[in-house]
Write a protein that holds these residues in place. Structure first.
Motif, PDB file in Angstrom:
ATOM      1  N   ARG A 153     124.851  -3.846   4.046  1.00 32.07           N
ATOM      2  CA  ARG A 153     123.958  -4.852   3.466  1.00 32.07           C
ATOM      3  C   ARG A 153     122.649  -4.926   4.257  1.00 32.07           C
ATOM      4  O   ARG A 153     121.577  -5.071   3.675  1.00 32.07           O
ATOM      5  CB  ARG A 153     124.651  -6.214   3.452  1.00 32.07           C
ATOM      6  CG  ARG A 153     123.961  -7.223   2.539  1.00 32.07           C
ATOM      7  CD  ARG A 153     124.753  -8.501   2.415  1.00 32.07           C
ATOM      8  NE  ARG A 153     126.047  -8.301   1.786  1.00 32.07           N
ATOM      9  CZ  ARG A 153     126.864  -9.296   1.454  1.00 32.07           C
ATOM     10  NH1 ARG A 153     126.496 -10.544   1.675  1.00 32.07           N
ATOM     11  NH2 ARG A 153     128.026  -9.041   0.907  1.00 32.07           N
ATOM     12  N   SER A 154     122.737  -4.809   5.573  1.00 31.97           N
ATOM     13  CA  SER A 154     121.518  -4.837   6.375  1.00 31.97           C
ATOM     14  C   SER A 154     120.636  -3.646   6.051  1.00 31.97           C
ATOM     15  O   SER A 154     119.420  -3.773   5.892  1.00 31.97           O
ATOM     16  CB  SER A 154     121.880  -4.841   7.860  1.00 31.97           C
ATOM     17  OG  SER A 154     120.721  -4.768   8.651  1.00 31.97           O
ATOM     18  N   TYR A 213     120.641  -1.701   3.241  1.00 30.59           N
ATOM     19  CA  TYR A 213     120.118  -1.729   1.876  1.00 30.59           C
ATOM     20  C   TYR A 213     119.075  -2.826   1.696  1.00 30.59           C
ATOM     21  O   TYR A 213     118.139  -2.672   0.918  1.00 30.59           O
ATOM     22  CB  TYR A 213     121.261  -1.922   0.875  1.00 30.59           C
ATOM     23  CG  TYR A 213     121.848  -0.616   0.413  1.00 30.59           C
ATOM     24  CD1 TYR A 213     122.775   0.068   1.201  1.00 30.59           C
ATOM     25  CD2 TYR A 213     121.481  -0.037  -0.794  1.00 30.59           C
ATOM     26  CE1 TYR A 213     123.314   1.261   0.791  1.00 30.59           C
ATOM     27  CE2 TYR A 213     122.016   1.169  -1.209  1.00 30.59           C
ATOM     28  CZ  TYR A 213     122.939   1.818  -0.407  1.00 30.59           C
ATOM     29  OH  TYR A 213     123.457   3.006  -0.820  1.00 30.59           O
ATOM     30  N   GLU A 214     119.228  -3.927   2.413  1.00 28.08           N
ATOM     31  CA  GLU A 214     118.230  -4.992   2.294  1.00 28.08           C
ATOM     32  C   GLU A 214     116.882  -4.508   2.818  1.00 28.08           C
ATOM     33  O   GLU A 214     115.833  -4.772   2.212  1.00 28.08           O
ATOM     34  CB  GLU A 214     118.688  -6.223   3.068  1.00 28.08           C
ATOM     35  CG  GLU A 214     117.699  -7.391   2.977  1.00 28.08           C
ATOM     36  CD  GLU A 214     118.161  -8.595   3.762  1.00 28.08           C
ATOM     37  OE1 GLU A 214     119.190  -8.471   4.448  1.00 28.08           O
ATOM     38  OE2 GLU A 214     117.522  -9.637   3.689  1.00 28.08           O
ATOM     39  N   THR A 215     116.908  -3.770   3.927  1.00 26.10           N
ATOM     40  CA  THR A 215     115.658  -3.241   4.478  1.00 26.10           C
ATOM     41  C   THR A 215     115.015  -2.242   3.527  1.00 26.10           C
ATOM     42  O   THR A 215     113.811  -2.294   3.264  1.00 26.10           O
ATOM     43  CB  THR A 215     115.940  -2.575   5.841  1.00 26.10           C
ATOM     44  OG1 THR A 215     116.531  -3.536   6.724  1.00 26.10           O
ATOM     45  CG2 THR A 215     114.654  -2.040   6.448  1.00 26.10           C
ATOM     46  N   THR A 241     113.724  -4.064   0.344  1.00 26.27           N
ATOM     47  CA  THR A 241     112.501  -4.833   0.624  1.00 26.27           C
ATOM     48  C   THR A 241     111.307  -3.905   0.789  1.00 26.27           C
ATOM     49  O   THR A 241     110.219  -4.168   0.265  1.00 26.27           O
ATOM     50  CB  THR A 241     112.701  -5.668   1.896  1.00 26.27           C
ATOM     51  OG1 THR A 241     113.827  -6.552   1.722  1.00 26.27           O
ATOM     52  CG2 THR A 241     111.467  -6.501   2.180  1.00 26.27           C
ATOM     53  N   GLU A 280     118.167  -4.054  -7.673  1.00 25.98           N
ATOM     54  CA  GLU A 280     118.566  -5.399  -7.279  1.00 25.98           C
ATOM     55  C   GLU A 280     119.859  -5.815  -7.974  1.00 25.98           C
ATOM     56  O   GLU A 280     120.741  -6.429  -7.357  1.00 25.98           O
ATOM     57  CB  GLU A 280     117.443  -6.388  -7.617  1.00 25.98           C
ATOM     58  CG  GLU A 280     116.197  -6.201  -6.772  1.00 25.98           C
ATOM     59  CD  GLU A 280     115.031  -7.069  -7.233  1.00 25.98           C
ATOM     60  OE1 GLU A 280     113.980  -7.055  -6.574  1.00 25.98           O
ATOM     61  OE2 GLU A 280     115.193  -7.760  -8.258  1.00 25.98           O
ATOM     62  N   GLU A 329     122.758  -4.084  -6.317  1.00 24.71           N
ATOM     63  CA  GLU A 329     123.088  -4.724  -5.039  1.00 24.71           C
ATOM     64  C   GLU A 329     123.854  -6.020  -5.272  1.00 24.71           C
ATOM     65  O   GLU A 329     124.817  -6.318  -4.551  1.00 24.71           O
ATOM     66  CB  GLU A 329     121.791  -4.981  -4.259  1.00 24.71           C
ATOM     67  CG  GLU A 329     121.989  -5.754  -2.954  1.00 24.71           C
ATOM     68  CD  GLU A 329     122.824  -5.004  -1.938  1.00 24.71           C
ATOM     69  OE1 GLU A 329     123.005  -3.787  -2.092  1.00 24.71           O
ATOM     70  OE2 GLU A 329     123.316  -5.637  -0.986  1.00 24.71           O
ATOM     71  N   GLU A 330     123.441  -6.791  -6.280  1.00 22.32           N
ATOM     72  CA  GLU A 330     124.172  -8.021  -6.596  1.00 22.32           C
ATOM     73  C   GLU A 330     125.604  -7.729  -7.039  1.00 22.32           C
ATOM     74  O   GLU A 330     126.526  -8.483  -6.709  1.00 22.32           O
ATOM     75  CB  GLU A 330     123.433  -8.788  -7.690  1.00 22.32           C
ATOM     76  CG  GLU A 330     122.112  -9.371  -7.238  1.00 22.32           C
ATOM     77  CD  GLU A 330     121.359 -10.061  -8.361  1.00 22.32           C
ATOM     78  OE1 GLU A 330     120.243 -10.530  -8.116  1.00 22.32           O
ATOM     79  OE2 GLU A 330     121.911 -10.128  -9.477  1.00 22.32           O
ATOM     80  N   LYS A 373     120.793 -16.545   1.533  1.00 25.41           N
ATOM     81  CA  LYS A 373     121.584 -15.327   1.436  1.00 25.41           C
ATOM     82  C   LYS A 373     123.060 -15.652   1.561  1.00 25.41           C
ATOM     83  O   LYS A 373     123.468 -16.562   2.279  1.00 25.41           O
ATOM     84  CB  LYS A 373     121.178 -14.341   2.537  1.00 25.41           C
ATOM     85  CG  LYS A 373     119.711 -13.936   2.467  1.00 25.41           C
ATOM     86  CD  LYS A 373     119.364 -12.999   3.605  1.00 25.41           C
ATOM     87  CE  LYS A 373     117.899 -12.616   3.572  1.00 25.41           C
ATOM     88  NZ  LYS A 373     117.538 -11.718   4.689  1.00 25.41           N
ATOM     89  N   ASN A 432     126.458 -14.678   3.009  1.00 24.99           N
ATOM     90  CA  ASN A 432     127.035 -13.892   4.099  1.00 24.99           C
ATOM     91  C   ASN A 432     128.552 -14.022   4.126  1.00 24.99           C
ATOM     92  O   ASN A 432     129.174 -13.960   5.185  1.00 24.99           O
ATOM     93  CB  ASN A 432     126.454 -14.342   5.440  1.00 24.99           C
ATOM     94  CG  ASN A 432     124.973 -14.087   5.538  1.00 24.99           C
ATOM     95  OD1 ASN A 432     124.496 -13.065   5.066  1.00 24.99           O
ATOM     96  ND2 ASN A 432     124.237 -15.015   6.122  1.00 24.99           N
TER      97      ASN A 432
END
Length: 623
Positions: free
Chosen positions: A88-89, A91-93, A96, A241, A244-245, A429, A431
């Motif tokens: 998740r870290s 893919y979030e980077t 974004t 997006e 990812e959801e 977010k 978590n």
């Protein structure tokens, strides 16, 4: 099943099988002290003499050691938590960064469109101004002016005024005809206005005929291309997006199932309510709380013999199903990301090409326009020299233009990022399940669901319901650590035959990944979202509530399994339970005997997947 979890960049795998065999793990001292052992039912020896039928064997105790030890289940769960935290870290980077880069590109396209449209209006307005100026200067030359200096445009009025002026001039001078324009102090000045009017009219005509249509065409073409590119880019970002959801939702469902307090596995006669095979989202309201410890695994047993008295258990659920869906969601996101990245790269390249072409054409048109204006303004102060020099100094080689575009994009991206930090509120977010997880343990490649520690055995067999017109269908049968038998119907068009590798049949359940493309955007086609359609088992049978019947003859490779299902809702009017019957068939008599043994004792078959080796179990990221 061998554990094929691998580190990124490596193809190493760990297995407990050698030469196709399986090695059963001896229970540790902790397992023997904390987990009750099951009483082994006596083996009935056939008696050929005519005697009274033997007394039925005592019902086996359901207190059988779990197929997966608590430490093994916890270790598998912790690895998934670490993997999700790391994934998740990362893919979030990436998401974004891609979003900011795309928005910067989008802003550049809009600025290019605005610039081109403004250039069109500027040139058109200047042509109209030149035309109006030529008309007014012509009126000055012809002396068709009002007393306030405005030009007379009406033809009848101009003729009438001209005749009046001629009469007045003739009367005052005593001669007939018009006043000689070459006489007096104004002669040369009037003639200069005629030349000036002709030059302005010629310049306006050339501009309207040669430059304005080209600029109008460039603006319309750019507007259509920008509209198509923006729609495609926005659709790709929305797809990433949404994917990812989907992964986050699949993780939350799995986490809630894995950390759900186990049921007591009590018989139906003493249970107050049921929930067969489903897990509620009980932790959705506390997404940022400290992760709960894994509950001890449920005490499940396999199917019972026909002659054995069975106690039906309720509130059974299978964590592997939710883990499988999470793993496949990650696989879908990875494949979707690869395709979307390629499509975005192609899109960015086409946008750079489009911007280079636009700048080159606009530059040439504006230079031509300024040169025509320069010709018109010869003899006047050189006010256009700075503008012309600026246009002439613009780069024309592709490398310089791309460098300029890249620099512009970076500046815009930085501005957008700072603006978002100042104006947009922080997004809440989720978590759930990954708080305090160790990222160091999550840097591995997530493998196929068939490599899960929660799977006992998988095999491609045939299934038939108990209906009169039913027929044999190819199905992927999976036995899990929670004592469930899942039957996945394999699509007939995949041509998967019984006995095929389980991994091949499982991959046939997942359709190809589709993402928005330029073609789909132009056609207005929607991307289907039913990729998980075949990942839901056609049937899920709770083995503790099932009875197996089999005629043990050499030619027979089919057997019957009957599950006692608890009625729900209005179905309780017809009784508390009902029976669901299926027929299953393998390729041979011996396969059937082994498969029945696995259904009766799934703990002993943990990690055994028929016809599947480590080499045949690809990593999930390559799906």
């Amino acid at each position: 099943m061998a554990d094929t979890e691998t580190k990124e960049g490596k193809d190493e795998s760990e297995t407990i099988t050698e030469s196709g065999g399986t090695v059963e793990k001896e229970p540790s001292s902790d397992d023997t002290t904390n987990t009750p052992t099951a009483a082994t039912p006596p083996i009935e020896t056939p008696d050929t003499t005519e005697t009274s039928p033997p007394a039925p064997a005592p019902a086996p105790s359901i207190a059988i050691p779990p197929p997966v030890s608590p430490s093994q289940r916890k270790s598998s769960h912790e690895k998934l938590r670490s993997y999700e935290s790391c994934r998740r870290s990362s893919y979030e980077t990436k998401l974004t960064s891609s979003s900011i880069y795309w928005r910067s590109f989008r802003g550049l396209l809009q600025a290019s469109l605005v610039e081109t449209h403004r250039a069109e209006k500027l040139v058109r307005a200047r042509a109209l101004a030149d035309k109006a100026y030529a008309s007014h200067v012509t009126a000055v030359f012809e002396d068709c002016l009002e007393d306030d200096g405005s030009a007379i445009t009406d033809a009848k009025k101009k003729k009438k005024i001209a005749l009046t002026k001629e009469k007045n001039a003739a009367a005052s001078k005593g001669i007939d005809g018009a006043v000689d324009k070459k006489m007096g102090l104004l002669g040369e000045l009037v003639e200069s206005h005629e030349v000036l009017a002709e030059r302005y009219a010629a310049t306006a005509k050339l501009t309207m005929e040669d430059l304005v249509p080209e600029l109008e065409s460039l603006t319309m073409q750019l507007r259509e291309e920008v509209k198509s590119v923006e729609a495609l880019g926005d659709a790709i970002l929305e797809e990433l997006e949404a994917s990812e959801e989907e992964v986050v939702k699949a993780w939350e469902i799995y986490y809630n199932a894995a950390t759900k307090p186990p049921a007591s596995d009590t018989p139906v006669s003493s249970a107050a309510g049921t929930n067969t095979g489903s897990t509620t989202n009980s932790s959705s309201s506390s997404t940022n709380s400290t992760p709960k410890a894994l509950p001890p695994p449920p005490n499940r047993h396999g199917a019972s013999d026909q002659s054995t008295e069975m106690e039906v258990l309720e509130d059974l659920s299978d964590v592997w199903i939710f883990e499988m869906r999470y793993r496949m969601s990650v696989a879908f996101l990875s494949a979707c990301w690869d395709k979307c990245s390629a499509e975005l790269s192609r899109l960015f390249a086409s946008m750079k090409e489009m911007e280079c072409t636009r700048r080159y054409r606009l530059r040439e048109l504006l230079i031509t326009f300024m040169q025509k204006q320069e010709q018109l303004w010869v003899g006047l102060p050189s006010t256009i020299q700075p503008a012309l020099k600026h246009l002439m100094d613009q780069p024309v080689d592709r490398k310089s233009i791309e460098t300029s575009v890249q620099s512009n994009i970076r500046l815009r991206a930085g501005h957008i990022q700072r603006s978002d930090q100042d104006t947009k509120p922080a997004k809440l977010k989720s978590n759930l399940g990954i708080l305090n997880a160790s990222p160091e343990n999550g840097t591995f490649e997530l493998s196929s669901p068939l490599a899960s520690d929660l799977l006992c055995r998988a095999k491609v067999i045939e299934k038939k319901s108990s209906g009169m017109i039913s027929h044999w269908k190819t199905t992927l049968a999976i036995v899990t650590a929670d004592s469930f038998l899942h039957l996945f119907d394999v699509p007939s068009q995949k041509r998967i035959q019984p006995g095929a590798a389980p991994e091949t049949a499982f991959h046939a359940l997942v359709p190809p990944v589709e993402i928005p493309t330029e073609k789909t955007i132009k056609l207005g086609a929607k991307i289907p979202k039913n990729w998980k359609e075949h990942l839901h088992p056609a049937e899920s049978i709770a083995l503790p509530n099932s009875i197996i019947s089999f005629q043990n003859t050499e030619q027979n490779s089919a057997f019957e399994i009957v599950e006692t299902v608890i009625n729900q809702g209005a179905g309780k009017m017809w009784g508390k339970t009902w029976n669901k019957k299926f027929y299953l068939r393998t390729l041979s008599h011996q396969d059937t005997v082994d498969w029945i043994d696995c259904l009766k004792h799934p703990k002993q078959k943990l990690g055994a997947s028929d016809d599947t080796t480590d080499e045949e179990t690809p990593a999930i990221m390559s799906v």
